[in-house]
Design a protein around this motif. Structure first.
Motif, mmCIF file in Angstrom:
data_model
loop_
_atom_site.group_PDB
_atom_site.id
_atom_site.type_symbol
_atom_site.label_atom_id
_atom_site.label_comp_id
_atom_site.label_asym_id
_atom_site.label_seq_id
_atom_site.Cartn_x
_atom_site.Cartn_y
_atom_site.Cartn_z
ATOM 1 N N GLU A 3 0.788 -1.139 0.050
ATOM 2 C CA GLU A 3 -0.013 -0.162 -0.087
ATOM 3 C C GLU A 3 0.803 1.242 -0.123
ATOM 4 O O GLU A 3 1.737 1.358 0.780
ATOM 5 C CB GLU A 3 -0.895 -0.173 1.316
ATOM 6 C CG GLU A 3 -1.842 1.209 1.200
ATOM 7 C CD GLU A 3 -2.673 0.962 2.577
ATOM 8 O OE1 GLU A 3 -3.434 1.885 2.766
ATOM 9 O OE2 GLU A 3 -2.981 -0.093 3.135
ATOM 10 N N ALA A 4 0.689 2.078 -0.927
ATOM 11 C CA ALA A 4 1.562 3.321 -1.139
ATOM 12 C C ALA A 4 0.858 4.180 -0.161
ATOM 13 O O ALA A 4 -0.251 4.755 -0.232
ATOM 14 C CB ALA A 4 1.570 3.803 -2.350
ATOM 15 N N LEU A 5 1.689 4.952 0.729
ATOM 16 C CA LEU A 5 1.162 6.082 1.577
ATOM 17 C C LEU A 5 1.854 7.278 0.914
ATOM 18 O O LEU A 5 3.262 7.389 0.652
ATOM 19 C CB LEU A 5 1.921 5.784 2.990
ATOM 20 C CG LEU A 5 1.264 4.566 3.721
ATOM 21 C CD1 LEU A 5 1.880 4.636 5.061
ATOM 22 C CD2 LEU A 5 -0.400 4.814 3.635
ATOM 23 N N ASP A 6 1.192 8.426 1.061
ATOM 24 C CA ASP A 6 1.459 9.669 0.431
ATOM 25 C C ASP A 6 0.717 10.797 1.281
ATOM 26 O O ASP A 6 0.093 10.270 2.132
ATOM 27 C CB ASP A 6 1.564 9.736 -1.046
ATOM 28 C CG ASP A 6 0.115 9.654 -1.409
ATOM 29 O OD1 ASP A 6 -0.773 9.811 -0.873
ATOM 30 O OD2 ASP A 6 0.028 9.032 -2.781
ATOM 31 N N ALA A 7 0.810 11.941 0.845
ATOM 32 C CA ALA A 7 0.046 13.117 1.364
ATOM 33 C C ALA A 7 -1.491 12.934 1.252
ATOM 34 O O ALA A 7 -1.990 13.457 2.104
ATOM 35 C CB ALA A 7 0.402 14.335 0.643
ATOM 36 N N GLY A 8 -1.952 12.127 0.547
ATOM 37 C CA GLY A 8 -3.491 11.824 0.124
ATOM 38 C C GLY A 8 -3.922 10.571 0.995
ATOM 39 O O GLY A 8 -5.231 10.815 1.147
ATOM 40 N N THR A 9 -2.934 9.787 1.109
ATOM 41 C CA THR A 9 -3.564 8.300 1.885
ATOM 42 C C THR A 9 -3.119 8.298 3.217
ATOM 43 O O THR A 9 -3.738 7.711 4.003
ATOM 44 C CB THR A 9 -2.960 7.379 1.148
ATOM 45 O OG1 THR A 9 -1.688 7.278 1.263
ATOM 46 C CG2 THR A 9 -3.544 7.144 -0.225
ATOM 47 N N LEU A 10 -1.982 8.855 3.754
ATOM 48 C CA LEU A 10 -1.607 8.790 4.979
ATOM 49 C C LEU A 10 -2.664 9.155 6.158
ATOM 50 O O LEU A 10 -2.803 8.501 7.279
ATOM 51 C CB LEU A 10 -0.150 9.625 5.560
ATOM 52 C CG LEU A 10 0.451 9.209 6.837
ATOM 53 C CD1 LEU A 10 0.696 7.609 7.016
ATOM 54 C CD2 LEU A 10 1.707 9.932 6.765
ATOM 55 N N ALA A 11 -3.216 10.361 5.972
ATOM 56 C CA ALA A 11 -4.121 10.907 7.280
ATOM 57 C C ALA A 11 -5.541 9.852 7.137
ATOM 58 O O ALA A 11 -6.150 10.038 8.193
ATOM 59 C CB ALA A 11 -4.662 12.386 6.922
ATOM 60 N N LYS A 12 -5.756 9.274 6.175
ATOM 61 C CA LYS A 12 -6.967 8.274 6.047
ATOM 62 C C LYS A 12 -6.526 6.844 6.793
ATOM 63 O O LYS A 12 -7.561 6.169 7.028
ATOM 64 C CB LYS A 12 -7.163 7.951 4.539
ATOM 65 C CG LYS A 12 -7.743 9.311 4.024
ATOM 66 C CD LYS A 12 -8.282 8.952 2.361
ATOM 67 C CE LYS A 12 -8.304 10.257 1.677
ATOM 68 N NZ LYS A 12 -8.647 10.127 0.299
ATOM 69 N N VAL A 13 -5.488 6.822 7.235
ATOM 70 C CA VAL A 13 -5.085 5.438 8.081
ATOM 71 C C VAL A 13 -5.726 5.496 9.450
ATOM 72 O O VAL A 13 -5.391 6.426 10.052
ATOM 73 C CB VAL A 13 -3.541 5.036 8.422
ATOM 74 C CG1 VAL A 13 -3.259 3.935 9.033
ATOM 75 C CG2 VAL A 13 -2.810 5.009 6.676
ATOM 76 N N GLU A 14 -6.664 4.514 9.621
ATOM 77 C CA GLU A 14 -7.238 4.489 10.824
ATOM 78 C C GLU A 14 -6.356 3.797 12.033
ATOM 79 O O GLU A 14 -6.186 2.690 12.001
ATOM 80 C CB GLU A 14 -8.753 3.967 10.786
ATOM 81 C CG GLU A 14 -9.785 4.563 10.109
ATOM 82 C CD GLU A 14 -10.240 5.650 11.076
ATOM 83 O OE1 GLU A 14 -10.440 5.596 12.419
ATOM 84 O OE2 GLU A 14 -10.512 6.673 10.658
ATOM 85 N N MET A 15 -6.099 4.586 13.015
ATOM 86 C CA MET A 15 -5.233 4.134 14.047
ATOM 87 C C MET A 15 -6.154 3.744 15.230
ATOM 88 O O MET A 15 -7.461 4.303 15.259
ATOM 89 C CB MET A 15 -4.462 5.126 14.697
ATOM 90 C CG MET A 15 -3.399 5.925 13.588
ATOM 91 S SD MET A 15 -2.251 4.704 13.084
ATOM 92 C CE MET A 15 -1.056 4.550 14.232
ATOM 93 N N PRO A 16 -5.891 2.506 15.898
ATOM 94 C CA PRO A 16 -6.795 1.768 16.748
ATOM 95 C C PRO A 16 -7.165 2.675 17.839
ATOM 96 O O PRO A 16 -8.344 2.578 18.389
ATOM 97 C CB PRO A 16 -5.910 0.763 17.194
ATOM 98 C CG PRO A 16 -4.935 0.174 15.892
ATOM 99 C CD PRO A 16 -4.719 1.569 15.549
ATOM 100 N N ASN A 17 -6.314 3.642 18.140
ATOM 101 C CA ASN A 17 -6.552 4.736 19.367
ATOM 102 C C ASN A 17 -7.124 5.785 19.033
ATOM 103 O O ASN A 17 -6.914 6.639 19.778
ATOM 104 C CB ASN A 17 -5.193 4.547 20.306
ATOM 105 C CG ASN A 17 -5.763 5.155 21.618
ATOM 106 O OD1 ASN A 17 -6.809 4.856 22.416
ATOM 107 N ND2 ASN A 17 -4.768 5.852 22.461
ATOM 108 N N ARG A 18 -7.441 6.082 17.850
ATOM 109 C CA ARG A 18 -7.838 7.380 17.320
ATOM 110 C C ARG A 18 -8.816 8.026 18.167
ATOM 111 O O ARG A 18 -8.665 9.259 18.332
ATOM 112 C CB ARG A 18 -8.287 7.414 15.668
ATOM 113 C CG ARG A 18 -8.670 8.627 15.255
ATOM 114 C CD ARG A 18 -8.988 8.736 13.843
ATOM 115 N NE ARG A 18 -8.209 9.412 13.241
ATOM 116 C CZ ARG A 18 -7.667 9.534 11.928
ATOM 117 N NH1 ARG A 18 -8.723 8.839 10.964
ATOM 118 N NH2 ARG A 18 -6.931 10.104 11.378
ATOM 119 N N ASN A 19 -9.730 7.532 18.701
ATOM 120 C CA ASN A 19 -10.744 8.105 19.424
ATOM 121 C C ASN A 19 -10.600 7.949 20.833
ATOM 122 O O ASN A 19 -11.472 7.774 21.765
ATOM 123 C CB ASN A 19 -12.286 7.455 19.059
ATOM 124 C CG ASN A 19 -12.384 8.049 17.584
ATOM 125 O OD1 ASN A 19 -12.170 8.901 17.158
ATOM 126 N ND2 ASN A 19 -13.014 6.798 16.947
#
Length: 195
Positions: A150-166
């Motif tokens: 999976e390519a991460l870049d300025a458009g995709t990195l912020a969309k990664v859902e981290m388990p502790n986001r909330n």
């Protein structure tokens, strides 16, 4: 000389010195150029604002991680002389929480920001944007958060859902970080709050 007069003189001289220093031009330095200011403007926000052009995958980041990161964080990010990067999911509510990128950090963009600013320890800011994206992707991959290709870049990195986001409370309820400034009747107000 009375203490009041002495304090008044000291206070007056201090104010005068500060005023003179603010007006003084010692002929040193120059205003920073826009390019110099831009060179210091390297922060990345949780939203992804500030991410540079470039991209990388976990597959790209594995070799970079092995040469630049493994000595401190271990070959798979689970052990080493410095904090763990991998594991710990599901432990935050336990008696022995394991705080890692994969269990604790709320934003993937923070990982990019930290790697770019401070890593590797012996030569911070030496990784290119592509290398930083690749190492970020590899650490996220080790935590099971992105696929290897999976390519991460300025458009995709912020969309990664981290388990502790909330998992963080906003606004922060702790009284030492959210007190309002008291502008009048402060002693009375603080006494009332203590009761």
């Amino acid at each position: 000389m009375s203490r009041t007069i002495a304090l008044t003189l000291v206070f007056g001289l201090t104010i005068s010195s500060v005023a003179l220093a603010e007006q003084a031009d010692y002929g040193l330095g120059r205003p920073a150029s826009d390019a110099e200011i831009a060179g210091w403007n390297i922060d990345v926000r949780p939203s992804g604002a500030g991410l540079p052009e470039g991209s990388g995958t976990a597959g790209d980041g594995e070799a970079i991680y092995k040469t630049q990161c493994a000595a401190c964080h271990g070959p798979k990010g689970e052990n080493g002389a410095f904090p763990r990067l991998v594991g710990g999911q599901g432990t935050l509510a336990s008696d022995k929480p394991i705080k890692t990128v994969g269990s604790y950090w709320p934003y993937a963009t923070t990982l990019y920001d930290y790697i770019h600013r401070a890593m590797p320890l012996t030569s911070p800011q030496s990784l290119s944007p592509d290398e930083t994206y690749a190492v970020t992707a590899y650490v996220l991959y080790l935590n099971g958060l992105v696929d290897r290709d999976e390519a991460l870049d300025a458009g995709t990195l912020a969309k990664v859902e981290m388990p502790n986001r909330n998992g963080f409370v906003s606004p922060d309820p702790r009284p030492d970080v959210s007190n309002e400034a008291c502008m009048q009747d402060c002693v009375q107000n603080s006494e009332l709050k203590a009761k």
